[in-house]
Write a protein that holds these residues in place. Structure first.
Motif, mmCIF file in Angstrom:
data_model
loop_
_atom_site.group_PDB
_atom_site.id
_atom_site.type_symbol
_atom_site.label_atom_id
_atom_site.label_comp_id
_atom_site.label_asym_id
_atom_site.label_seq_id
_atom_site.Cartn_x
_atom_site.Cartn_y
_atom_site.Cartn_z
ATOM 1 N N SER A 231 0.846 -1.193 0.000
ATOM 2 C CA SER A 231 0.000 0.000 0.000
ATOM 3 C C SER A 231 0.882 1.243 0.000
ATOM 4 O O SER A 231 2.077 1.178 0.234
ATOM 5 C CB SER A 231 -0.878 0.013 1.235
ATOM 6 O OG SER A 231 -0.087 0.342 2.355
ATOM 7 N N GLY B 287 -8.967 -8.510 11.089
ATOM 8 C CA GLY B 287 -9.145 -7.114 10.693
ATOM 9 C C GLY B 287 -8.463 -6.119 11.608
ATOM 10 O O GLY B 287 -8.493 -4.913 11.346
ATOM 11 N N ASP C 227 -5.661 -3.861 13.751
ATOM 12 C CA ASP C 227 -4.372 -3.207 13.504
ATOM 13 C C ASP C 227 -3.355 -3.861 14.424
ATOM 14 O O ASP C 227 -3.538 -3.891 15.640
ATOM 15 C CB ASP C 227 -4.468 -1.718 13.836
ATOM 16 C CG ASP C 227 -5.129 -0.953 12.719
ATOM 17 O OD1 ASP C 227 -6.363 -0.735 12.783
ATOM 18 O OD2 ASP C 227 -4.423 -0.579 11.764
ATOM 19 N N SER D 199 -7.649 -11.078 7.176
ATOM 20 C CA SER D 199 -6.732 -9.981 6.895
ATOM 21 C C SER D 199 -6.427 -9.187 8.159
ATOM 22 O O SER D 199 -7.274 -9.057 9.036
ATOM 23 C CB SER D 199 -7.354 -9.041 5.856
ATOM 24 O OG SER D 199 -7.526 -9.729 4.645
ATOM 25 N N TYR D 200 -5.213 -8.693 8.243
ATOM 26 C CA TYR D 200 -4.783 -7.877 9.386
ATOM 27 C C TYR D 200 -4.012 -6.692 8.845
ATOM 28 O O TYR D 200 -3.312 -6.802 7.843
ATOM 29 C CB TYR D 200 -3.881 -8.700 10.319
ATOM 30 C CG TYR D 200 -4.514 -9.955 10.822
ATOM 31 C CD1 TYR D 200 -5.183 -9.974 12.046
ATOM 32 C CD2 TYR D 200 -4.465 -11.130 10.073
ATOM 33 C CE1 TYR D 200 -5.787 -11.142 12.506
ATOM 34 C CE2 TYR D 200 -5.066 -12.296 10.514
ATOM 35 C CZ TYR D 200 -5.722 -12.297 11.730
ATOM 36 O OH TYR D 200 -6.318 -13.449 12.176
ATOM 37 N N ARG D 201 -4.144 -5.562 9.540
ATOM 38 C CA ARG D 201 -3.362 -4.384 9.145
ATOM 39 C C ARG D 201 -2.055 -4.377 9.943
ATOM 40 O O ARG D 201 -2.035 -4.018 11.116
ATOM 41 C CB ARG D 201 -4.166 -3.105 9.393
ATOM 42 C CG ARG D 201 -5.209 -2.843 8.284
ATOM 43 C CD ARG D 201 -6.199 -1.778 8.684
ATOM 44 N NE ARG D 201 -5.566 -0.547 9.175
ATOM 45 C CZ ARG D 201 -5.060 0.408 8.378
ATOM 46 N NH1 ARG D 201 -5.127 0.278 7.071
ATOM 47 N NH2 ARG D 201 -4.510 1.481 8.899
ATOM 48 N N THR E 194 -1.647 -4.525 4.627
ATOM 49 C CA THR E 194 -2.698 -5.472 4.975
ATOM 50 C C THR E 194 -2.254 -6.851 4.500
ATOM 51 O O THR E 194 -2.035 -7.057 3.309
ATOM 52 C CB THR E 194 -4.028 -5.072 4.292
ATOM 53 O OG1 THR E 194 -4.342 -3.747 4.715
ATOM 54 C CG2 THR E 194 -5.141 -6.007 4.684
ATOM 55 N N THR F 162 -2.778 -11.058 4.327
ATOM 56 C CA THR F 162 -3.765 -12.126 4.368
ATOM 57 C C THR F 162 -3.043 -13.454 4.205
ATOM 58 O O THR F 162 -2.747 -13.869 3.081
ATOM 59 C CB THR F 162 -4.795 -11.947 3.218
ATOM 60 O OG1 THR F 162 -5.191 -10.580 3.164
ATOM 61 C CG2 THR F 162 -6.001 -12.838 3.429
#
Lengths: 178, 567
Positions: A51, A89, A91, A112-114, A146, A148
Motif C-alpha cells: 500500500s 481485521g 491493527d 486480513s490484518y493491518r 494489509t 492475508t
C-alpha cells in the motif's frame, strides 16, 4: 577499427540504419511496453501489492501502540516474547529493534490484518520465511501493509537489513492457524 | 610553464600516447589492480564464511571484511580503472594532449588518500557499516571523509576528460565527430558527474553528522539520495564497459558499428534515464508511492533497458558483420565459432557480454519490477544480480582490456600466455555460476549480508530448506574458482609489468597526425537498409535472450502470486 575512429560519414545521424537493428528495436520496445504495463496491471488485478499507507512516527509512540496490542490480546509467550492473537481485521504492530522482532503473532488463515511496521533504532529488513516476503523497516516511519496469510504454519521473521553485530540473531515469529 | 606535447607512437597499434597521459593511465590502472587484490583477498574470506560447511570468520570480522570487500571492489577498483579508460578514450583515441596533467595527478592523489582513509577506518573496526552505510548506524568520520575525497578526485578526473575533449576539438586532432567509444566514455563521464553530485549531497551531511554537527539524518531521505549515488554509479560502469566492448570489437576484429546513429542514441538513453534507478532500492520502503516507484524503477518506460538491449545486438552484430566480411559466412554461427577464443582480449569481452546480458540484465529487470521486488529485496539474490553485472560484466571487460593495454601502454610482453588464455574462462564461468546459485538461494529466502543462515543456538531458530544450503555451498565453491581466476589476472598483469620482455617504445613526436575517418569504408558503407540481414546469427542470439527474459519474468510473477495476499 571504426568504433575507435571518427565515424566514416561526418553526418553520422543521417546514415541509414541497418534493417536488422530496426526490427530488433521494434521488438525490444514492445517488450519494454509490456514490462511497463505489468506493474499497473498487477495493482488492479494482482493480490500482492504494497500500500501507499505510511506515517511518520517516533520510537516512543510506536512502542506504546505495540504495547497496547500486547496488553489487550496476549495469549502466551515464546522464549520470553509475548504471542498476540488479534481479532481478524485488527491493527497489529511489529517492532523491529536491536536484535529482535517484537511481539510474536498468531493469525488466522484467510483473514486480513493491518500490519504496522517500524524500527526503534537502526534500519531493519522484514523478511518473512519461508514465504519470502521482504520489506524495508525504517526508524521514524510507520508502514502499514494489509496481510492475508494463505497457508497455516509457523513463519519466521528474519532480519535481512544489516543492523550490526547481532544482525544474524534477530528473529521473530508469526504463527498462522486454520 | 611549457606544455609537454610529447607523444609516443606505439609501433604495434599506431596509437599515440601523450606522455603525461600515459603515466597517469598506468598509475590509475595499477591503483585499481591493487584495490582488486585487496578486495579479492577479502572476497575469499567472505565467501568461505557464507559457505555453511566452512563458516570461517567470526561475525564481527565477517561484517568488517564484507564492508571492505564491497567498497574496494565496487568503488575503488572500478573507478580507478575507469579513470584510466577516460584518459585513454580522450587523450589516446583522439591523439590529443591531456588537459592539465598536474591537476590530474592531484586528483589521483586525492583518490589514493581517500581510498586509504576509508580502508583504514574500516580496518580500525568501528566502521563495519557495509558499503551503503545506512543511517542512523554510525561509522567513524574518516569512513565518510575518505569516500568524499575519493569522489572529489574522481570528479577532477571527469573534468580533465571533458577538458581534453575541448582541447582535441580546438587543436583539431581529429576529423568529424568523436569515435563511438569516446562517445560512450563521455556518457559514462556525464553520469559520473551527476552521480558524484548525489554523493556529495548525502555524504557530506552524513560526515558532518558523524562529527556531531548535524543532529539527525532522515533514514528514508538518506536512502533516496544515497541510491542516487549507489545505483547510477553502477550505470557509469555499464556505459564504460559497453564502450570497452565496442573498443575491443574494433581492436580485435576491425569491427565497425552497425550504424553509428543507433549505438549513439542508445548511449544517449543511458544519460536520460539511468538516473532514475535509485528507485530500485526503495521498492519496498515506507513513504514512497506506487506511482513514483513504477515510473522510476522502469526508467520511465524501460528506456534504459531498451538501450542495453540495443547494445546487446549491435556489439556482437558488428563483430558478426566484420567476421562475415572476412569470409566466415557459413551458416548462422561460423563467425562466432571461428572467433579467436584463445585470445583473452576477445574471450573476456565476449563472456562479459553474455553473462551481463543473460544473467545480469534479466535478473536486474525482474527484481526491479515493483511487486516482484517483494520476493527478492535484500535476499542474496541481489548480490547474485550484481556479481553478474559488475563483477562479470564490468570487471571482466576491464580485465580483457588490460590484456590489450599491457603490450601497448605498459610496453611489456604478456607473461604466462597459457594461463592468460584460460583466465577469462576461469573467472567468468566461476562468477556466472556464483551469480546463478546466489540468485537461487535468494529465491529460497536466504538473506544477504548475513553471517549465519543456520541461526545456530537461537531458540527462535529457523531452518532454510536443504536446497538453500546446497546452493550456498556451491556459491562458496564457485567463489573459490572466481578468486583463482582473479588471482591469475593479478599474477599475469603484475608479472608482465615487472618481468615481461620489454617492447620497443616506438617513435616520439610532438605533432601526431590527426585521427582521420576511414574513407574507404565510408564509400563502401555496409548493409545500410539494403535488405541483407548480415547479422542474422546475432539476431538469433538476441531472440534467445528475449525468450529467456520473457519466460523467467513471468515465472517470477507466478511465484509472487503464490505468496500471502498483501495490499
Amino acid at each position: 577499427m571504426s568504433a575507435i575512429l571518427p565515424p566514416s560519414q561526418r553526418l553520422w545521424w543521417k546514415e541509414p540504419v541497418e534493417r536488422i537493428e530496426i526490427v530488433w528495436i521494434a521488438i525490444a520496445f514492445v517488450w519494454c511496453l509490456i514490462l511497463t504495463f505489468m506493474m499497473p496491471y498487477w495493482h488492479v488485478f494482482g493480490k500482492q501489492n504494497l500500500s501507499n499507507e505510511a506515517y511518520r512516527t517516533t520510537p516512543q509512540a510506536f512502542a506504546a501502540k505495540a504495547q497496547a496490542v500486547v496488553d489487550k490480546w496476549k495469549v502466551r509467550e515464546v522464549n520470553g516474547v509475548p504471542v498476540v492473537k488479534p481479532p481478524a481485521g485488527a491493527d497489529i504492530y511489529l517492532v523491529g529493534r536491536l536484535w529482535q522482532w517484537w511481539p510474536a503473532y498468531e493469525l488466522k488463515k484467510g483473514e486480513s490484518y493491518r500490519l504496522h511496521l517500524s524500527s526503534m533504532d537502526w534500519q531493519h529488513g522484514f523478511s518473512l520465511q519461508p514465504v519470502n516476503i521482504n520489506t524495508q523497516v525504517l526508524p521514524g516511519y510507520e508502514m502499514v501493509i494489509t496481510v492475508t496469510p494463505n497457508k497455516a504454519g509457523e513463519y519466521t521473521i528474519v532480519c535481512n537489513e544489516y543492523c550490526g553485530i547481532g544482525h544474524h540473531s534477530m528473529l521473530g515469529k508469526i504463527y498462522v492457524v486454520d | 610553464m611549457a606544455v609537454d606535447r610529447t607523444f609516443r607512437i606505439c609501433p604495434q597499434t599506431g596509437l599515440a600516447y601523450h606522455r603525461p597521459a600515459e603515466q597517469l593511465m598506468k598509475a590509475h590502472a595499477v591503483a585499481g589492480v591493487v584495490a582488486l587484490l585487496v578486495g579479492g583477498v577479502l572476497a575469499l574470506f567472505v565467501a568461505l564464511t557464507r559457505w555453511p560447511a566452512v563458516h570461517m570468520l567470526p561475525a564481527d570480522k565477517f561484517y568488517q571484511a564484507l564492508t571492505a570487500h564491497g567498497i574496494d571492489m565496487l568503488i575503488f577498483w572500478i573507478i580507478f580503472f575507469e579513470m584510466a579508460v577516460l584518459y585513454f578514450t580522450s587523450s589516446t583515441l583522439l591523439r590529443a594532449r591531456l588537459a592539465t596533467p598536474r591537476i590530474a595527478w592531484a586528483g589521483f592523489a586525492l583518490m589514493v588518500i581517500g581510498a586509504l582513509l576509508t580502508n583504514w577506518a574500516i580496518l580500525r573496526g568501528n566502521s563495519s557499516v557495509m558499503m551503503t552505510s545506512y543511517v542512523p548506524m554510525p561509522a567513524e568520520p574518516n569512513f565518510y571523509l575518505g569516500l568524499i575525497l575519493f569522489a572529489v578526485g574522481a570528479l577532477i578526473g571527469c573534468f580533465i576528460f571533458l577538458a581534453t575533449l575541448v582541447i582535441a576539438r580546438y587543436e583539431r586532432t581529429y576529423e568529424g565527430s568523436v569515435p563511438l567509444v569516446t562517445f560512450g566514455a563521455l556518457t559514462a563521464c556525464i553520469i559520473a558527474i551527476l552521480t558524484i553530485v548525489n554523493g556529495a549531497i548525502i555524504l557530506i551531511p552524513t560526515w558532518l553528522w558523524s562529527l556531531g554537527y548535524i543532529g539527525n539524518i532522515d533514514a528514508l531521505l538518506y536512502r533516496v539520495i544515497w541510491w542516487g549515488l549507489g545505483h547510477p554509479s553502477q550505470q557509469i560502469n555499464v556505459s564504460a564497459h559497453v564502450a570497452v566492448w565496442y573498443a575491443i570489437a574494433a581492436i580485435v576484429f576491425g569491427a565497425k558499428p552497425m550504424s553509428e546513429k543507433v549505438s549513439r542514441m542508445a548511449f544517449l538513453l543511458y544519460i536520460l534515464f539511468l538516473q532514475l534507478a535509485s528507485a530500485h532500492h526503495l521498492l519496498v520502503d515506507p513513504g514512497v508511492s506506487a506511482e513514483w516507484k513504477m515510473f522510476n524503477t522502469s526508467y520511465a518506460m524501460y528506456l534504459a533497458v531498451l538501450a542495453s538491449l540495443i547494445h546487446g545486438l549491435t556489439v556482437p552484430g558488428s563483430i558478426e558483420v566484420a567476421q562475415r566480411r572476412k569470409g566466415y559466412t557459413k551458416g548462422l554461427f561460423e563467425w562466432l565459432r571461428k572467433a579467436p577464443w584463445g585470445n583473452p582480449v576477445f574471450s573476456g569481452m565476449f563472456l562479459s557480454l553474455v553473462v551481463f546480458g543473460f544473467l545480469g540484465g534479466i535478473s536486474g529487470v525482474v527484481m526491479g519490477t515493483e511487486q516482484i521486488n517483494i520476493i527478492i529485496h535484500n535476499t542474496i539474490y541481489v548480490p547474485g544480480h550484481f556479481h553478474a553485472t559488475v563483477a562479470t560484466g564490468t570487471t571482466l571487460a576491464f580485465m580483457a582490456l588490460t590484456y590489450f593495454l599491457i603490450p601497448t601502454l605498459f610496453r611489456r610482453e604478456l607473461v604466462m600466455k597459457g594461463l592468460a588464455k584460460w583466465q577469462p574462462y576461469i573467472f567468468g564461468i566461476s562468477m556466472a555460476v556464483l551469480s546463478l546459485f546466489m540468485m537461487g538461494a535468494g529465491t529460497l529466502g536466504v538473506a544477504r549480508r548475513h553471517w549465519d543462515m543456520a541461526f545456530a543456538g537461537n531458540p527462535m531458530g529457523f531452518e532454510y530448506p536443504t536446497t538453500a544450503y546446497l546452493m550456498m555451498g556451491l556459491v562458496g565453491i564457485s567463489a573459490v574458482g572466481a578468486v583463482i581466476g582473479g588471482a591469475a589476472y593479478i599474477l599475469i598483469t603484475v608479472g608482465s609489468i615487472l618481468f615481461g620482455r620489454k617492447l620497443p617504445a616506438g617513435e616520439t613526436t610532438t605533432q601526431p597526425e590527426p585521427v582521420r575517418a576511414p574513407v574507404a569504408e565510408a564509400l563502401e558503407g555496409h548493409g545500410g537498409g539494403v535488405g541483407v540481414l548480415e547479422a542474422r546469427g546475432t539476431f538469433v542470439l538476441a531472440m534467445l535472450l528475449l525468450v529467456s527474459f520473457v519466460v523467467y519474468y513471468f515465472i517470477n510473477w507466478k511465484y509472487l502470486a503464490s505468496v500471502w495476499g498483501l495490499s
